[in-house]
Design a protein around this motif. Structure first.
Motif, PDB file in Angstrom:
ATOM      1  N   LEU A   1      11.021   8.580  16.361  1.00 42.64           N
ATOM      2  CA  LEU A   1      10.236   7.593  17.099  1.00 42.64           C
ATOM      3  C   LEU A   1       9.660   6.568  16.131  1.00 42.64           C
ATOM      4  O   LEU A   1       9.488   6.850  14.946  1.00 42.64           O
ATOM      5  CB  LEU A   1       9.089   8.275  17.859  1.00 42.64           C
ATOM      6  CG  LEU A   1       9.473   9.331  18.891  1.00 42.64           C
ATOM      7  CD1 LEU A   1       8.223  10.044  19.408  1.00 42.64           C
ATOM      8  CD2 LEU A   1      10.251   8.719  20.047  1.00 42.64           C
ATOM      9  N   GLY A   2       9.341   5.380  16.646  1.00 41.36           N
ATOM     10  CA  GLY A   2       8.749   4.347  15.789  1.00 41.36           C
ATOM     11  C   GLY A   2       8.249   3.195  16.642  1.00 41.36           C
ATOM     12  O   GLY A   2       7.887   3.377  17.799  1.00 41.36           O
TER      13      GLY A   2
ATOM     14  N   THR B   1       6.562   5.429   7.442  1.00 40.78           N
ATOM     15  CA  THR B   1       5.965   4.141   7.757  1.00 40.78           C
ATOM     16  C   THR B   1       6.846   3.322   8.694  1.00 40.78           C
ATOM     17  O   THR B   1       6.369   2.734   9.666  1.00 40.78           O
ATOM     18  CB  THR B   1       5.698   3.340   6.466  1.00 40.78           C
ATOM     19  OG1 THR B   1       4.975   4.164   5.559  1.00 40.78           O
ATOM     20  CG2 THR B   1       4.877   2.101   6.758  1.00 40.78           C
ATOM     21  N   THR B   2       8.153   3.279   8.419  1.00 42.23           N
ATOM     22  CA  THR B   2       9.070   2.456   9.213  1.00 42.23           C
ATOM     23  C   THR B   2      10.153   3.315   9.856  1.00 42.23           C
ATOM     24  O   THR B   2      10.407   4.448   9.442  1.00 42.23           O
ATOM     25  CB  THR B   2       9.746   1.389   8.342  1.00 42.23           C
ATOM     26  OG1 THR B   2      10.623   2.053   7.396  1.00 42.23           O
ATOM     27  CG2 THR B   2       8.718   0.562   7.589  1.00 42.23           C
TER      28      THR B   2
ATOM     29  N   ASN C   1       2.118   6.183   2.018  1.00 41.04           N
ATOM     30  CA  ASN C   1       1.412   5.954   3.275  1.00 41.04           C
ATOM     31  C   ASN C   1       1.916   6.808   4.426  1.00 41.04           C
ATOM     32  O   ASN C   1       1.529   6.583   5.576  1.00 41.04           O
ATOM     33  CB  ASN C   1       1.506   4.476   3.654  1.00 41.04           C
ATOM     34  CG  ASN C   1       0.685   3.599   2.731  1.00 41.04           C
ATOM     35  OD1 ASN C   1      -0.519   3.790   2.591  1.00 41.04           O
ATOM     36  ND2 ASN C   1       1.336   2.638   2.089  1.00 41.04           N
ATOM     37  N   ALA C   2       2.782   7.774   4.137  1.00 42.90           N
ATOM     38  CA  ALA C   2       3.363   8.582   5.205  1.00 42.90           C
ATOM     39  C   ALA C   2       2.288   9.411   5.903  1.00 42.90           C
ATOM     40  O   ALA C   2       1.571  10.184   5.270  1.00 42.90           O
ATOM     41  CB  ALA C   2       4.440   9.500   4.635  1.00 42.90           C
ATOM     42  N   GLY C   3       2.166   9.229   7.211  1.00 42.16           N
ATOM     43  CA  GLY C   3       1.212  10.006   7.978  1.00 42.16           C
ATOM     44  C   GLY C   3      -0.233   9.761   7.598  1.00 42.16           C
ATOM     45  O   GLY C   3      -1.078  10.652   7.716  1.00 42.16           O
ATOM     46  N   ASN C   4      -0.551   8.535   7.139  1.00 39.31           N
ATOM     47  CA  ASN C   4      -1.926   8.252   6.728  1.00 39.31           C
ATOM     48  C   ASN C   4      -2.880   8.303   7.912  1.00 39.31           C
ATOM     49  O   ASN C   4      -2.508   8.089   9.060  1.00 39.31           O
ATOM     50  CB  ASN C   4      -2.010   6.899   6.010  1.00 39.31           C
ATOM     51  CG  ASN C   4      -1.712   5.723   6.923  1.00 39.31           C
ATOM     52  OD1 ASN C   4      -2.561   5.279   7.668  1.00 39.31           O
ATOM     53  ND2 ASN C   4      -0.473   5.216   6.854  1.00 39.31           N
ATOM     54  N   ASP C   5      -4.139   8.608   7.621  1.00 38.40           N
ATOM     55  CA  ASP C   5      -5.143   8.793   8.672  1.00 38.40           C
ATOM     56  C   ASP C   5      -5.282   7.560   9.555  1.00 38.40           C
ATOM     57  O   ASP C   5      -5.441   7.680  10.780  1.00 38.40           O
ATOM     58  CB  ASP C   5      -6.504   9.116   8.037  1.00 38.40           C
ATOM     59  CG  ASP C   5      -6.539  10.504   7.446  1.00 38.40           C
ATOM     60  OD1 ASP C   5      -7.109  11.401   8.085  1.00 38.40           O
ATOM     61  OD2 ASP C   5      -5.984  10.691   6.351  1.00 38.40           O
TER      62      ASP C   5
END
Length: 320
Positions: free
Chosen positions: A213-214, A84-85, A242-246
């Motif tokens: 990247l972010g 997420t971050t 929430n990692a890699g959520n759609d």
């Protein structure tokens, strides 16, 4: 928490300080290259929200499509994992090194995040934050000060605090040093990636073992990415809620090509550090003029959205 407490944000078009409108010259802290309330970004987010938002631990098509898109911009295919971050991504990357129980070389004045594991890299003078990682600090590109043994070099290809940029020869030297010491080269491009540093990935010529990247990846939507050169056999649980959520992946899929287009058509610098003897005072004086900037001990940071008109940029930069 330090905030601009006197600024009232009504929406992305209306910011007020002392009843006067203000302009954001740090792109919401570098993560909004298309600017605030861009109708195109609103459409991208709305479209993504009308699809599946999150299927916990289910690897969706959007996840794989985003990995394909990131690899399209790079010379080699990487194995991508999402968080997420930026701080989470850096910690996950360092977890690949942790089982080796070695030293991680970092450069002074870096900023890698504020989570406990990496806090001692960002804030080395706060002793009560005990990290599981063993950091060894060197001055910028001071390879003579490397320890006899180390397992990784973690660095920002463009240092946000100082404005230092890794030269082409330094990129090659970093790669050679890590190869000769059987160490991992980890490029933290949370800040300078996605064209903020002038390239999709500034460190590409160093061929880092891990590319992070972010920020500009999905614009307004929190998303970070960890690209490994080879699949690691080290047991790292990459998944968080929430990692890699759609939702985030779908936003990034449509956002990144628009950022590429905006950068190609921009006619002003997208990151500048202006040296100042007293950066905090300079920052406050600019705020009195209605200009929101970033600052460090080295100067004032300007990182406007890529879509800012050229004449507006140079008028505001002239006041800085």
């Amino acid at each position: 928490m330090t905030t601009y407490s006197d600024i009232e944000v009504i929406n992305g078009r209306d910011w007020y300080y002392n009843s006067n409108s203000v302009v954001d010259m740090i792109s919401g802290a570098y993560n909004q290259p298309l600017g605030h309330c861009n109708p195109l970004m609103v459409e991208i987010i709305t479209d993504a929200a009308n699809k599946v938002c999150n299927c916990y631990r289910l690897k969706s098509k959007s996840y794989d499509k985003l990995s394909e898109l990131l690899n399209y911009y790079l010379p080699i295919e990487r194995y991508w994992y999402y968080q997420t971050t930026g701080a989470e991504a850096v910690e996950k990357a360092l977890m690949c090194v942790l089982p080796r129980s070695g030293v991680i070389v970092v450069m002074k004045n870096c900023f890698h995040g504020k989570l406990l594991g990496i806090s001692n890299a960002t804030f080395p003078n706060i002793p009560h934050w005990r990290s599981p990682f063993r950091f060894h600090f060197i001055d910028w590109m001071d390879f003579e000060s490397l320890p006899a043994e180390f397992d990784a070099i973690l660095w920002e290809p463009i240092q946000g605090a100082t404005g230092y940029r890794t030269t082409d020869s330094e990129l090659k030297e970093l790669r050679t040093i890590c190869d000769n010491n059987n160490a991992w080269l980890i490029a933290d491009e949370v800040f300078c990636g996605i064209w903020r540093g002038g390239k999709f990935a500034y460190s590409v010529d160093a061929n880092p073992d891990i590319l992070i990247l972010g920020k500009g990846l999905a614009g307004h939507v929190p998303l970070s990415a960890i690209g490994l050169k080879t699949q690691t056999e080290i047991s790292v649980d990459w998944y968080t809620t929430n990692a890699g959520n759609d939702f985030a992946c779908n936003v990034a899929l449509n956002h990144i090509p628009q950022v590429e287009h905006a950068y190609a058509n921009s006619r002003h610098p997208v990151f500048t550090l202006i040296p100042k003897p007293n950066p905090r005072d300079a920052h406050s004086k600019l705020l009195d003029k209605g200009i929101v900037t970033g600052y460090s001990n080295f100067g004032i940071r300007l990182a406007p959205c890529f879509t800012m008109p050229e004449d507006a940029y140079y008028e505001i930069a002239g006041l800085s």
